[in-house]
Design a protein around this motif. Structure first.
Motif, PDB file in Angstrom:
ATOM      1  N   THR A   3      80.956  87.410  21.466  1.00 16.53           N
ATOM      2  CA  THR A   3      81.433  87.190  20.103  1.00 16.53           C
ATOM      3  C   THR A   3      81.147  88.403  19.233  1.00 16.53           C
ATOM      4  O   THR A   3      82.006  88.844  18.464  1.00 16.53           O
ATOM      5  CB  THR A   3      80.765  85.937  19.496  1.00 16.53           C
ATOM      6  OG1 THR A   3      81.052  84.813  20.322  1.00 16.53           O
ATOM      7  CG2 THR A   3      81.270  85.671  18.092  1.00 16.53           C
ATOM      8  N   TYR A  69      85.450  78.018  14.797  1.00 15.74           N
ATOM      9  CA  TYR A  69      84.265  78.599  15.438  1.00 15.74           C
ATOM     10  C   TYR A  69      83.022  77.765  15.122  1.00 15.74           C
ATOM     11  O   TYR A  69      82.222  77.475  16.005  1.00 15.74           O
ATOM     12  CB  TYR A  69      84.070  80.047  14.972  1.00 15.74           C
ATOM     13  CG  TYR A  69      82.841  80.696  15.539  1.00 15.74           C
ATOM     14  CD1 TYR A  69      82.844  81.194  16.831  1.00 15.74           C
ATOM     15  CD2 TYR A  69      81.677  80.788  14.789  1.00 15.74           C
ATOM     16  CE1 TYR A  69      81.719  81.778  17.366  1.00 15.74           C
ATOM     17  CE2 TYR A  69      80.545  81.367  15.317  1.00 15.74           C
ATOM     18  CZ  TYR A  69      80.569  81.863  16.598  1.00 15.74           C
ATOM     19  OH  TYR A  69      79.448  82.423  17.131  1.00 15.74           O
ATOM     20  N   ASN A  72      82.891  74.497  17.086  1.00 20.78           N
ATOM     21  CA  ASN A  72      82.791  74.585  18.533  1.00 20.78           C
ATOM     22  C   ASN A  72      81.610  75.399  19.051  1.00 20.78           C
ATOM     23  O   ASN A  72      81.567  75.724  20.230  1.00 20.78           O
ATOM     24  CB  ASN A  72      84.093  75.161  19.101  1.00 20.78           C
ATOM     25  CG  ASN A  72      85.239  74.197  18.900  1.00 20.78           C
ATOM     26  OD1 ASN A  72      85.191  73.065  19.329  1.00 20.78           O
ATOM     27  ND2 ASN A  72      86.261  74.653  18.196  1.00 20.78           N
ATOM     28  N   THR A  73      80.684  75.739  18.188  1.00 16.75           N
ATOM     29  CA  THR A  73      79.490  76.453  18.635  1.00 16.75           C
ATOM     30  C   THR A  73      78.258  75.692  18.197  1.00 16.75           C
ATOM     31  O   THR A  73      78.289  74.924  17.236  1.00 16.75           O
ATOM     32  CB  THR A  73      79.432  77.884  18.055  1.00 16.75           C
ATOM     33  OG1 THR A  73      79.512  77.814  16.640  1.00 16.75           O
ATOM     34  CG2 THR A  73      80.551  78.739  18.589  1.00 16.75           C
ATOM     35  N   SER A  74      77.183  75.933  18.915  1.00 18.35           N
ATOM     36  CA  SER A  74      75.937  75.252  18.563  1.00 18.35           C
ATOM     37  C   SER A  74      75.353  75.878  17.302  1.00 18.35           C
ATOM     38  O   SER A  74      75.645  77.009  16.949  1.00 18.35           O
ATOM     39  CB  SER A  74      74.943  75.352  19.717  1.00 18.35           C
ATOM     40  OG  SER A  74      74.579  76.699  19.902  1.00 18.35           O
TER      41      SER A  74
END
Length: 118
Positions: A3, A69, A72-74
């Motif tokens: 990323t 983003y 969908n990310t921790s």
């Protein structure tokens, strides 16, 4: 890490593209210190990121890349949300700048057979 690399390269491409467009507006010529291959690659990269941004907005019902983003990310680790938003806005600004530079060339009577300065 992927990323961060994507964000750095996308930011670099947008800055190169905006620099090229500014140079075309000011001098009717691209920047002399920016190699042609890098300039072309920057334009293609910006087109890809802006296209991805528009595609995501169409598919997701209007959500931006940064919103997708975030969903969908921790929450642990680096938060790149601000940077994703910046890259998205820079790429869209570069696309708008291309139209402005082309319009300026056209209004100045530049001969644009084949490739223009943009």
């Amino acid at each position: 890490l992927p990323t961060a690399i994507f964000l750095l390269l996308s930011t670099f491409a947008s800055v190169c593209t905006i620099w090229s467009e500014y140079s075309v507006l000011i001098s009717n010529c691209g920047p002399r210190s920016l190699p042609d291959a890098l300039e072309r690659g920057s334009y293609l990269s910006v087109l890809a990121v802006a296209g991805l941004s528009v595609f995501v907005r169409i598919v997701s019902g209007g959500q931006s890349l940064s919103e997708i983003y975030t969903e969908n990310t921790s929450k642990s680790g680096m938060n790149y949300n601000l940077y994703v938003s910046l890259v998205e806005k820079l790429s869209l600004l570069a696309i708008a700048g291309a139209f402005v530079a082309l319009a300026a060339q056209s209004m100045n009577g530049e001969q644009m057979d084949g490739l223009s300065g943009v």
